[in-house]
Structure formats: structure tokens, C-alpha cells
Design a protein around this motif. Sequence first.
Motif, PDB file in Angstrom:
ATOM      1  N   HIS A  21      49.978  49.028  32.883  1.00 37.61           N
ATOM      2  CA  HIS A  21      48.757  48.114  32.749  1.00 37.61           C
ATOM      3  C   HIS A  21      48.305  47.942  31.542  1.00 37.61           C
ATOM      4  N   GLU A  54      46.557  45.298  28.940  1.00 39.75           N
ATOM      5  CA  GLU A  54      45.429  44.342  28.128  1.00 39.75           C
ATOM      6  C   GLU A  54      45.535  43.444  29.493  1.00 39.75           C
ATOM      7  N   LYS A  55      46.885  42.636  29.538  1.00 36.56           N
ATOM      8  CA  LYS A  55      47.758  41.404  30.070  1.00 36.56           C
ATOM      9  C   LYS A  55      48.402  41.793  31.492  1.00 36.56           C
ATOM     10  N   ASN A  69      40.902  47.027  35.925  1.00 41.18           N
ATOM     11  CA  ASN A  69      40.626  44.995  35.878  1.00 41.18           C
ATOM     12  C   ASN A  69      39.343  44.558  35.456  1.00 41.18           C
ATOM     13  N   VAL A  95      35.981  38.831  34.436  1.00 44.27           N
ATOM     14  CA  VAL A  95      35.658  38.349  33.274  1.00 44.27           C
ATOM     15  C   VAL A  95      35.270  36.944  33.719  1.00 44.27           C
ATOM     16  N   SER A 139      38.872  25.470  27.721  1.00 42.34           N
ATOM     17  CA  SER A 139      39.999  26.943  27.357  1.00 42.34           C
ATOM     18  C   SER A 139      40.686  26.576  27.954  1.00 42.34           C
ATOM     19  N   ASN A 195      40.057  37.815  36.355  1.00 45.44           N
ATOM     20  CA  ASN A 195      40.110  38.507  35.556  1.00 45.44           C
ATOM     21  C   ASN A 195      41.746  38.408  34.708  1.00 45.44           C
ATOM     22  N   ASP A 196      42.659  38.938  33.626  1.00 40.81           N
ATOM     23  CA  ASP A 196      44.123  39.125  33.076  1.00 40.81           C
ATOM     24  C   ASP A 196      44.860  38.762  34.158  1.00 40.81           C
ATOM     25  N   TYR A 197      44.739  39.290  35.361  1.00 36.12           N
ATOM     26  CA  TYR A 197      45.826  39.352  36.573  1.00 36.12           C
ATOM     27  C   TYR A 197      46.618  39.378  37.177  1.00 36.12           C
ATOM     28  N   GLY A 246      41.326  37.759  41.073  1.00 35.00           N
ATOM     29  CA  GLY A 246      39.737  37.547  40.427  1.00 35.00           C
ATOM     30  C   GLY A 246      39.097  37.576  41.367  1.00 35.00           C
ATOM     31  N   GLN A 268      43.164  34.069  42.915  1.00 29.03           N
ATOM     32  CA  GLN A 268      42.977  34.698  41.310  1.00 29.03           C
ATOM     33  C   GLN A 268      41.787  34.244  41.270  1.00 29.03           C
ATOM     34  N   GLU A 269      41.128  33.808  42.161  1.00 32.20           N
ATOM     35  CA  GLU A 269      39.708  33.894  41.376  1.00 32.20           C
ATOM     36  C   GLU A 269      38.788  33.275  42.172  1.00 32.20           C
TER      37      GLU A 269
END
Length: 216
Positions: free
Chosen positions: A48, A50-51, A85, A88, A98, A123-125, A128, A157-158
Amino acid sequence: MKPATFKFDIDNVVLKIADIQMVKELNEDMITSKIMDLTVVYYYTLYHNEKLAVTVPFPKEALEVLEISKQDLYKIALSNTLRINPPVIMSFEDFEKSCPSYAMLEKTEEYIEASKDIYLVANDYGTGAVYILDRNTLDLIVDKLQDDLVIIPSSSQEILVLSKSHRRLREWVIAVKEAHELIFARDERLSNNVYLYNRDTKEFSYQSADDFVCNA
């Protein structure tokens, strides 16, 4: 010559939330836990940054290799997930800004009012939804809203988090339920339930989106 044995580092085990039917179809050997009505799946992080996170399903036989109970593994994996992870948390308004299509949105007063005091946790993965499991993450939003929370897992995802007293709560539940059924791919869909988090007791409850809308 003996075959090489893979050594598991327990600090690399993380959690994801997935649709139980998809899990059964993909791999019955995967380790899973049931939290409320959600299916928690264990993955091993190979790499892993950051992205990007490269993970593989964590097999059942690994429990025997590590000599650990699934209950203890869950606690460790949740802690690893938050470290590897990190969540955010952003207001829905910042999330919209955004998006490339933000400038084209018709932002009426009614729309602006409906979008207030809503938080998106991701999160960036793209995993979420797992943060519905972490009380510390939810308590950060409790501090902002000063109310019990209503959590809507819009996809894997979120999650969307609103105040229980949000004036447009019913409309949001309906909108997310429709998006869940019409927009997201099957492997991104989760429950059609709504989750309630009591800020005082730190306890969860849940009910179907349809029942929630009828009773709201």
C-alpha cells in the motif's frame, strides 16, 4: 525440498464490508464476521501507498497458523484498517465541490438547505463503508453535529452520516436507497438498511430503509 511457507504478518490484516452473496460466490474460504446485518471480510495487505492498496482475501487456515481467535483478529484488523486506510471525513458540500460537475449543479436555496450538516466518510482505497464499524470515527461527527447519528451506507465506497434531527432526513434516505439500487454495481451494493448511532450509549440499531421512511 519442502514448499515455501508464507508467513502472515498480522499487522497487515484489514477489514472490508461486502455483500454476503458476492462473498459466497467469490470464495467460500474467506474469513467473515457478522456485525449487525453487515458482512465483514478479512483481507491481507500485500502493498500500500497513499493512493493504492493491493489486498488478497485472508484464508481461513491463516487463523490456525496465527493461533488467534476470530474475535481477537477482528479487533486487530479494525485497528490496522484505521492505520493503513485512515478515514477521510468531509462535509457533503466540500465533497460536491471536489466533483467536476459541481459548477453545473442547480443550487437552489432548498437544495443548499438539504445539503447542510451531512458528512461523507470514505478513504483513498474505495472501502470507506468499513468506518461504520468504528465508534471513534463516528464520535468525531457527533462532536460536529451534537446529535445522534443516522448512517446510510450508500455503497461499499463510503457512508453518509446525518443528524437524527436533520430536516431532510427522510428525503435523503429515499434518494440513497434509489441510487443504491439503480446506480451502483452489484459488488458495490450493501444493505438497504439505515443505521442509528446513539451518542450517549455508543450503541447501534438498524431498520430497513422502507420502515425508516414510513416512521420518519
